[in-house]
Design an enzyme around this catalytic site. Sequence first.
Site, PDB file in Angstrom:
ATOM      1  N   LYS A   1       0.861  -1.188   0.000  1.00  0.00           N
ATOM      2  CA  LYS A   1       0.000   0.000   0.000  1.00  0.00           C
ATOM      3  C   LYS A   1       0.893   1.233   0.000  1.00  0.00           C
ATOM      4  O   LYS A   1       1.914   1.265   0.697  1.00  0.00           O
ATOM      5  CB  LYS A   1      -0.892  -0.018   1.248  1.00  0.00           C
ATOM      6  CG  LYS A   1      -1.904   1.112   1.265  1.00  0.00           C
ATOM      7  CD  LYS A   1      -2.987   0.903   2.304  1.00  0.00           C
ATOM      8  CE  LYS A   1      -2.571   1.377   3.671  1.00  0.00           C
ATOM      9  NZ  LYS A   1      -3.706   1.512   4.612  1.00  0.00           N
TER      10      LYS A   1
ATOM     11  N   ARG B   1     -10.369  -2.033   7.370  1.00  0.00           N
ATOM     12  CA  ARG B   1      -9.450  -2.930   8.090  1.00  0.00           C
ATOM     13  C   ARG B   1      -9.100  -2.361   9.467  1.00  0.00           C
ATOM     14  O   ARG B   1      -8.837  -3.107  10.409  1.00  0.00           O
ATOM     15  CB  ARG B   1      -8.224  -3.270   7.259  1.00  0.00           C
ATOM     16  CG  ARG B   1      -7.290  -2.142   6.787  1.00  0.00           C
ATOM     17  CD  ARG B   1      -6.455  -1.536   7.879  1.00  0.00           C
ATOM     18  NE  ARG B   1      -5.183  -1.056   7.377  1.00  0.00           N
ATOM     19  CZ  ARG B   1      -4.434  -0.176   8.027  1.00  0.00           C
ATOM     20  NH1 ARG B   1      -4.855   0.406   9.141  1.00  0.00           N
ATOM     21  NH2 ARG B   1      -3.251   0.151   7.539  1.00  0.00           N
TER      22      ARG B   1
ATOM     23  N   GLN C   1     -13.082   6.843  10.561  1.00  0.00           N
ATOM     24  CA  GLN C   1     -12.744   5.771  11.510  1.00  0.00           C
ATOM     25  C   GLN C   1     -13.818   5.576  12.559  1.00  0.00           C
ATOM     26  O   GLN C   1     -14.108   4.452  12.964  1.00  0.00           O
ATOM     27  CB  GLN C   1     -11.394   6.067  12.189  1.00  0.00           C
ATOM     28  CG  GLN C   1     -10.200   5.908  11.272  1.00  0.00           C
ATOM     29  CD  GLN C   1     -10.100   4.516  10.700  1.00  0.00           C
ATOM     30  OE1 GLN C   1     -10.515   3.531  11.314  1.00  0.00           O
ATOM     31  NE2 GLN C   1      -9.557   4.414   9.512  1.00  0.00           N
TER      32      GLN C   1
ATOM     33  N   ASP D   1     -17.644  14.798  19.121  1.00  0.00           N
ATOM     34  CA  ASP D   1     -16.733  15.346  18.117  1.00  0.00           C
ATOM     35  C   ASP D   1     -16.540  16.823  18.464  1.00  0.00           C
ATOM     36  O   ASP D   1     -17.443  17.455  19.028  1.00  0.00           O
ATOM     37  CB  ASP D   1     -17.355  15.214  16.710  1.00  0.00           C
ATOM     38  CG  ASP D   1     -16.337  15.400  15.588  1.00  0.00           C
ATOM     39  OD1 ASP D   1     -15.980  14.411  14.916  1.00  0.00           O
ATOM     40  OD2 ASP D   1     -15.882  16.558  15.384  1.00  0.00           O
TER      41      ASP D   1
ATOM     42  N   ASP E   1      -2.005   7.491  21.432  1.00  0.00           N
ATOM     43  CA  ASP E   1      -2.321   7.895  22.813  1.00  0.00           C
ATOM     44  C   ASP E   1      -2.759   9.357  22.890  1.00  0.00           C
ATOM     45  O   ASP E   1      -2.837   9.920  23.987  1.00  0.00           O
ATOM     46  CB  ASP E   1      -1.103   7.666  23.729  1.00  0.00           C
ATOM     47  CG  ASP E   1       0.134   8.432  23.275  1.00  0.00           C
ATOM     48  OD1 ASP E   1       0.170   8.884  22.116  1.00  0.00           O
ATOM     49  OD2 ASP E   1       1.075   8.577  24.082  1.00  0.00           O
TER      50      ASP E   1
HETATM   51  N1  NAD Z   1      -4.379   3.271  13.812  1.00  0.00           N
HETATM   52  C1  NAD Z   1      -4.714   3.090  12.545  1.00  0.00           C
HETATM   53  O1  NAD Z   1      -4.584   2.003  12.000  1.00  0.00           O
HETATM   54  C2  NAD Z   1      -5.299   4.214  11.766  1.00  0.00           C
HETATM   55  C3  NAD Z   1      -5.712   4.018  10.446  1.00  0.00           C
HETATM   56  C4  NAD Z   1      -6.311   5.072   9.757  1.00  0.00           C
HETATM   57  C5  NAD Z   1      -6.473   6.297  10.402  1.00  0.00           C
HETATM   58  N2  NAD Z   1      -6.020   6.458  11.677  1.00  0.00           N
HETATM   59  C6  NAD Z   1      -6.187   7.709  12.407  1.00  0.00           C
HETATM   60  O2  NAD Z   1      -7.549   7.838  12.777  1.00  0.00           O
HETATM   61  C7  NAD Z   1      -7.839   9.212  12.965  1.00  0.00           C
HETATM   62  C8  NAD Z   1      -9.166   9.544  12.329  1.00  0.00           C
HETATM   63  O3  NAD Z   1      -9.070   9.352  10.932  1.00  0.00           O
HETATM   64  P1  NAD Z   1     -10.337   9.577   9.999  1.00  0.00           P
HETATM   65  O4  NAD Z   1      -9.987   9.045   8.648  1.00  0.00           O
HETATM   66  O5  NAD Z   1     -11.543   9.064  10.705  1.00  0.00           O
HETATM   67  O6  NAD Z   1     -10.400  11.175   9.965  1.00  0.00           O
HETATM   68  P2  NAD Z   1     -11.659  12.079   9.662  1.00  0.00           P
HETATM   69  O7  NAD Z   1     -11.117  13.394   9.253  1.00  0.00           O
HETATM   70  O8  NAD Z   1     -12.616  11.372   8.773  1.00  0.00           O
HETATM   71  O9  NAD Z   1     -12.393  12.228  11.089  1.00  0.00           O
HETATM   72  C9  NAD Z   1     -11.797  12.828  12.196  1.00  0.00           C
HETATM   73  C10 NAD Z   1     -12.907  13.430  13.053  1.00  0.00           C
HETATM   74  O10 NAD Z   1     -12.342  13.807  14.299  1.00  0.00           O
HETATM   75  C11 NAD Z   1     -12.899  15.072  14.677  1.00  0.00           C
HETATM   76  N3  NAD Z   1     -11.995  15.645  15.674  1.00  0.00           N
HETATM   77  C12 NAD Z   1     -10.893  16.419  15.513  1.00  0.00           C
HETATM   78  N4  NAD Z   1     -10.326  16.646  16.729  1.00  0.00           N
HETATM   79  C13 NAD Z   1     -11.081  15.990  17.650  1.00  0.00           C
HETATM   80  C14 NAD Z   1     -11.013  15.830  19.048  1.00  0.00           C
HETATM   81  N5  NAD Z   1     -10.029  16.352  19.774  1.00  0.00           N
HETATM   82  N6  NAD Z   1     -11.983  15.114  19.643  1.00  0.00           N
HETATM   83  C15 NAD Z   1     -12.992  14.554  18.938  1.00  0.00           C
HETATM   84  N7  NAD Z   1     -13.098  14.670  17.613  1.00  0.00           N
HETATM   85  C16 NAD Z   1     -12.146  15.367  16.979  1.00  0.00           C
HETATM   86  C17 NAD Z   1     -13.068  15.812  13.382  1.00  0.00           C
HETATM   87  O11 NAD Z   1     -14.027  16.853  13.507  1.00  0.00           O
HETATM   88  C18 NAD Z   1     -13.548  14.677  12.449  1.00  0.00           C
HETATM   89  O12 NAD Z   1     -14.951  14.554  12.501  1.00  0.00           O
HETATM   90  C19 NAD Z   1      -6.647   9.983  12.380  1.00  0.00           C
HETATM   91  O13 NAD Z   1      -5.843  10.416  13.438  1.00  0.00           O
HETATM   92  C20 NAD Z   1      -5.914   8.939  11.566  1.00  0.00           C
HETATM   93  O14 NAD Z   1      -4.520   9.193  11.509  1.00  0.00           O
HETATM   94  C21 NAD Z   1      -5.463   5.441  12.368  1.00  0.00           C
END
Ligand code: NAD
Length: 327
Positions: A75, A118, A146, A167, A235
Site C-alpha cells: 500500500k 481494516r 474511523q 466530536d 495515545d
Molecule cells: N491506527 C490506525 O490504524 C489508523 C488508520 C487510519 C487512520 N487512523 C487515524 O484515525 C484518525 C481519524 O481518521 P479519519 O480518517 O476518521 O479522519 P476524519 O477526518 O474522517 O475524522 C476525524 C474526526 O475527528 C474530529 N476531531 C478532531 N479533533 C477531535 C477531538 N479532539 N476530539 C474529537 N473529535 C475530533 C473531526 O471533527 C472529524 O470529525 C486519524 O488520526 C488517523 O490518523 C489510524
Amino acid sequence: MIPHLGEKVLYLSRADVAAAGPTMHEIISALEGMFREKGEGRTEMPPKIGIHTMPDAFIHAMPAAIPRQSAAGMKWVGGFPDNSKRSLPYITGLLILNDPETGLPIALMDCTWITAQRTGAATAVSAKYLARADSTTVGILGCGVQGRSNLEALVTIFPLKKVCAYDTHLDRAERYAQEAHAGYGVEAVAVKDPKLAVVESDIVVTAGPILRKPHATIQRGWFAKGAFASLVDFDSYWHAEALREVDKFTTDDVPQLHHYRDVGYFQNIPPIHADLGELVTKRKAGRESPEERTIACNLGLALDDMAVAPLIYGQAKEKGIGNWLTL
Ligand SMILES: NC(=O)c1ccc[n+]([C@@H]2O[C@H](COP(=O)([O-])OP(=O)(O)OC[C@H]3O[C@@H](n4cnc5c(N)ncnc54)[C@H](O)[C@@H]3O)[C@@H](O)[C@H]2O)c1
C-alpha cells in the site's frame, strides 16, 4: 485461475472497491486469520518507510506478505491533516496486489475503503480478546471515517444497545448519531462533553487527530472498570495518569510501536502486555476478569491491508467489477 496474468492488471476505483467489498464479518475473520499467522511467525512485513512533504503529513510505503492467505503486495498511502480544508479525504492512496508465485502485479486499487474497513476490523479483533463479551455501550470520540468503520465492526460482534458520540464539531457528532441509529437500530446520542462518551461506556474508541504530544483530554477516573478502549489515534486522547489505570495495554506490532516511540510518539505509555498475534494464538492472555481495564493501541499494519486486498480482488473478478489495464 488468473485470466490475464502478466498481460493485464485489474484496476479498481474507490467505488469499485466498495462495490466489490467483502462484508465486515469477512474482513474481521480475514484479519483474525492474519494475526494468527503473524503470531506463528509466518508473515513478512518490513518496517514502514515514508516521505513527508508537509508538516504532520506522510506518504508511507507498506509492503507485506501472508503466504497462507496467498497475499502479497504494497500500500502507498498518504495522510494529510490539512486536506479537510480542501474538502479532500485525510487518507488517500493506492494498493498494488501481486501474484505470490510469480511476483506479477495483478491488481491496482484505491486504498481509502480498505484502510477504513481494516482499521475498524482490527479494533473488533482486539475487542474480541480484550472487551467483555456482554459489552453494550460504546463511546466514539471523533466521528469521521474511523468513527464509522469502528462502530460498524463493533456492531458486527457485540450486542450493542447505545452509542455516545463526541466530536469537536457538534454537528458532525449529531449527524453520526442519526446515522448510527438509522443504520444499526441502537440508541445514539451526541454529547457536548467528551467525558460523557467515556465514563459509562463498555467500549471506547478514540479517533481524532494523531499528535506527538497528546492533548490528553481523558483524565484519570474516567475510564470505567471492566471497559475496553481502542486507541485509533494512538495515545493522543489520553492523559498519562489515565493510561496508568489500565491493566492490559496491547498493540498490533511491538517493533512498530517502538519505532514510533523513537520518533517522538508514545512517550508516556504503560508497559506493553501483548501484541495482537500473541492474543489470537493465546501465547498471552486476553481479558481475565470482568473488572480489568484493557486497551488496544493498533497502529495499522501493512498486513491488515494485505489480509483484505485478495478478498476484494476475488470478489471483483467474480462480480465483473473494475477495468483490466494492459501492463
Ligand atoms: N491506527 C490506525 O490504524 C489508523 C488508520 C487510519 C487512520 N487512523 C487515524 O484515525 C484518525 C481519524 O481518521 P479519519 O480518517 O476518521 O479522519 P476524519 O477526518 O474522517 O475524522 C476525524 C474526526 O475527528 C474530529 N476531531 C478532531 N479533533 C477531535 C477531538 N479532539 N476530539 C474529537 N473529535 C475530533 C473531526 O471533527 C472529524 O470529525 C486519524 O488520526 C488517523 O490518523 C489510524
